[in-house]
Motif scaffolding. Structure first.
Motif, mmCIF file in Angstrom:
data_model
loop_
_atom_site.group_PDB
_atom_site.id
_atom_site.type_symbol
_atom_site.label_atom_id
_atom_site.label_comp_id
_atom_site.label_asym_id
_atom_site.label_seq_id
_atom_site.Cartn_x
_atom_site.Cartn_y
_atom_site.Cartn_z
ATOM 1 N N THR A 78 6.265 1.753 -9.198
ATOM 2 C CA THR A 78 5.909 3.156 -8.963
ATOM 3 C C THR A 78 4.623 3.465 -9.712
ATOM 4 O O THR A 78 4.596 3.423 -10.945
ATOM 5 C CB THR A 78 7.025 4.101 -9.433
ATOM 6 O OG1 THR A 78 8.222 3.803 -8.703
ATOM 7 C CG2 THR A 78 6.637 5.550 -9.193
ATOM 8 N N ARG A 133 2.124 1.989 -0.472
ATOM 9 C CA ARG A 133 2.120 3.120 0.457
ATOM 10 C C ARG A 133 2.325 4.413 -0.346
ATOM 11 O O ARG A 133 3.078 4.437 -1.321
ATOM 12 C CB ARG A 133 3.238 2.987 1.497
ATOM 13 C CG ARG A 133 3.174 1.713 2.337
ATOM 14 C CD ARG A 133 1.985 1.713 3.282
ATOM 15 N NE ARG A 133 1.935 0.518 4.116
ATOM 16 C CZ ARG A 133 1.199 -0.577 3.844
ATOM 17 N NH1 ARG A 133 0.451 -0.596 2.735
ATOM 18 N NH2 ARG A 133 1.204 -1.600 4.662
ATOM 19 N N GLN A 191 3.930 7.543 -1.497
ATOM 20 C CA GLN A 191 5.342 7.939 -1.459
ATOM 21 C C GLN A 191 5.489 9.452 -1.395
ATOM 22 O O GLN A 191 6.250 9.985 -0.591
ATOM 23 C CB GLN A 191 6.061 7.390 -2.696
ATOM 24 C CG GLN A 191 7.539 7.720 -2.768
ATOM 25 C CD GLN A 191 8.240 6.924 -3.853
ATOM 26 O OE1 GLN A 191 8.351 5.703 -3.758
ATOM 27 N NE2 GLN A 191 8.699 7.605 -4.890
ATOM 28 N N ASP A 192 4.772 10.152 -2.267
ATOM 29 C CA ASP A 192 4.794 11.610 -2.263
ATOM 30 C C ASP A 192 3.501 12.106 -2.893
ATOM 31 O O ASP A 192 2.539 11.343 -3.046
ATOM 32 C CB ASP A 192 6.025 12.143 -3.004
ATOM 33 C CG ASP A 192 6.167 11.561 -4.409
ATOM 34 O OD1 ASP A 192 5.146 11.439 -5.108
ATOM 35 O OD2 ASP A 192 7.295 11.228 -4.808
ATOM 36 N N THR A 196 2.925 10.014 -6.394
ATOM 37 C CA THR A 196 3.185 8.590 -6.622
ATOM 38 C C THR A 196 2.844 7.727 -5.413
ATOM 39 O O THR A 196 2.860 8.180 -4.270
ATOM 40 C CB THR A 196 4.666 8.336 -6.982
ATOM 41 O OG1 THR A 196 5.486 8.856 -5.922
ATOM 42 C CG2 THR A 196 5.040 8.980 -8.295
ATOM 43 N N ILE A 197 2.554 6.455 -5.710
ATOM 44 C CA ILE A 197 2.399 5.417 -4.690
ATOM 45 C C ILE A 197 3.483 4.386 -4.926
ATOM 46 O O ILE A 197 3.711 3.951 -6.064
ATOM 47 C CB ILE A 197 1.010 4.764 -4.770
ATOM 48 C CG1 ILE A 197 -0.061 5.756 -4.313
ATOM 49 C CG2 ILE A 197 0.944 3.504 -3.901
ATOM 50 C CD1 ILE A 197 -1.472 5.239 -4.439
ATOM 51 N N ASN A 198 4.162 4.009 -3.867
ATOM 52 C CA ASN A 198 5.193 2.987 -3.946
ATOM 53 C C ASN A 198 4.528 1.621 -3.763
ATOM 54 O O ASN A 198 4.055 1.293 -2.681
ATOM 55 C CB ASN A 198 6.246 3.229 -2.853
ATOM 56 C CG ASN A 198 7.472 2.360 -3.044
ATOM 57 O OD1 ASN A 198 7.623 1.709 -4.066
ATOM 58 N ND2 ASN A 198 8.333 2.350 -2.050
ATOM 59 N N THR A 235 4.782 -1.553 -2.958
ATOM 60 C CA THR A 235 5.736 -2.407 -2.253
ATOM 61 C C THR A 235 5.172 -3.756 -1.851
ATOM 62 O O THR A 235 5.892 -4.575 -1.273
ATOM 63 C CB THR A 235 6.195 -1.677 -0.988
ATOM 64 O OG1 THR A 235 5.019 -1.272 -0.254
ATOM 65 C CG2 THR A 235 7.010 -0.441 -1.329
#
Length: 457
Positions: free
Chosen positions: A37, A91, A93-94, A97-99, A101
């Protein structure tokens, strides 16, 4: 054949561009669980998730390897680079944050029947737009690379990166790392992925959405070259006027004098394109890199949106003299550095950001006036990429002969970069189409600028 819709023209010039392959490139090493995260900074939070695009053009040399070998070298080095810039392979996320992955990025191989000389003889922004990834190709990617082969053996690399976590300085850091990894002989400097969020923690901002307002009008871009000798001539003219006054004395920079001239001529074009007469007020927003202006300074390798604009205003009914515009720019940057830059820290940063956003909202309210009212506000935005090493990125087959960024989102923008010799300034100016007709024929502008000269390979 690829055709991209353009706000710039209803008759987009098309080159035959065939997509050969689309490959997903993932980081060479998996991102550790504790880094999955990635926290955005407050300034990232305020940035829209849109892509900035820069294309680099590489001439063919007889000793060059084949396109497939070059492409494989780019694949491998990009994969290693993404393990260092791991959020780019994730990607969003909100809002904060960036996930991470490790889903990867798109690497698009393409070819065109055109020669590089066809592009560089008379660079056309509608044609250049064809090198950009399409909306479908970008999808939810944070980074997309297009590698294009010309029929002459020359190549182009288009880097399409999200503004959500990338300013121009971050782009340079990414490209510097990628080329070093590609060469494999020099030590790699690690990017700083934590400082931005530490200095500017993300906050919940009710009612705030990071978006960009696109123009409903047809707009177009032009390229101008200000040679070093012409810039010196312009400097002498402006400095002599400044010295006649008993106020702020300074040596104007090449960016200041070129930008002042472009702004002045753009305002003149705006006035001439209108059918009614009214008072004209203008604001120029200039982006400032916060990294060297903080105390202590932020590392140049810090990833994120570490820039903030300051505003310069012209309110007189008549055209303001060039030297006065330059003085206002210098006073504006000095006041920003002395009164605001140092306050961009932690909780203080949030306060400054909110105050600045409030000021900007008040400024932009004036833009909603129509031309029949007492006044009209004309807003311009400028970014200077001068002193950035845009023509130094060597992926092991030589340096680029030219680079450009195509703006197909908003009008009234000015981007400045160094000419190849380092002494001049290349300007990309985007205006509404009805204003550009007046702007590109302005005799005061053409006294110092060349309109779209051929790029010599």
């Amino acid at each position: 054949m690829v055709k991209q819709n353009s706000n710039n023209s209803n008759n987009c010039e098309i080159i035959k561009l065939e997509t050969l392959n689309t490959i997903v490139i993932k980081p060479s090493k998996p991102t550790p669980p504790h880094l999955k995260t990635f926290k955005l900074s407050l300034l990232d939070q305020l940035s829209p998730n849109i892509h900035g695009n820069t294309t680099f053009f590489y001439p063919n040399h007889s000793s060059d390897s084949s396109f497939s070998r070059k492409s494989k070298l780019l694949h491998n080095s990009l994969s290693q680079t993404l393990s260092l810039f791991y959020p780019l392979a994730g990607r969003v996320q909100d809002a904060t944050t960036i996930n991470c992955t490790d889903d990867g990025v798109f690497f698009i191989e393409s070819q065109t029947t055109s020669n590089l000389s066809d592009i560089l003889t008379n660079p056309n922004f509608n044609t250049l737009e064809c090198f950009l990834p399409t909306t479908q190709e970008k999808q939810n990617m944070l980074l997309v690379i297009r590698f294009t082969l010309f029929s002459c053996g020359s190549t182009a690399i288009t880097v399409s990166l999200t503004h959500k976590i990338v300013d121009f300085n971050t782009l340079i850091t990414f490209l510097t790392t990628w080329t070093v990894v590609c060469g494999g002989t020099q030590p790699v400097s690690l990017p700083d992925l934590t400082t931005a969020a530490t200095l500017f923690p993300a906050r919940e901002i009710p009612g705030m959405s990071a978006s960009i307002k696109t123009s409903t009008k047809i707009f177009t871009s032009r390229r101008f070259i200000f040679e070093a000798s012409k810039i010196e001539e312009l400097k002498r003219k402006i400095k002599s006027k400044i010295e006649c006054q008993n106020e702020l004395q300074f040596h104007p920079s090449r960016v200041e004098v070129v930008l002042a001239l472009i702004w002045k001529c753009a305002l003149s074009a705006s006035s001439r394109s209108k059918t009614t007469s009214f008072k004209q007020r203008s604001i120029l927003f200039q982006a400032v890199n916060l990294r060297p202006r903080m105390d202590p300074t932020i590392p140049e390798t810090a990833v994120g949106n570490l820039v903030w604009p300051f505003a310069v205003t012209v309110e007189e009914e008549s055209h303001v003299a060039l030297h006065e515009m330059v003085k206002r720019m210098r006073k504006g940057i000095m006041e920003f550095i002395e009164k605001k830059a140092e306050k961009f820290k932690e909780e203080g940063g949030f306060k400054v950001v909110m105050e600045s956003l409030k000021e900007r909202v008040e400024i932009l309210k004036g833009n909603n006036k129509n031309e029949n009212e007492e006044g009209s506000l004309v807003i311009y935005k400028c970014s200077s990429w001068c002193k950035f090493p845009l023509l130094e990125f060597d992926f092991e087959w030589g340096k680029p002969v030219w680079s450009c960024s195509v703006n197909n989102l908003v009008s009234n923008t000015i981007a400045l970069m160094d000419t190849k010799d380092g002494g001049g300034v290349e300007a990309f100016v985007t205006l509404d189409e009805d204003e550009m007709g007046f702007f590109e024929q302005d005799q005061e502008l053409l006294q110092y600028a060349l309109l779209n000269p051929t790029i010599i390979i």
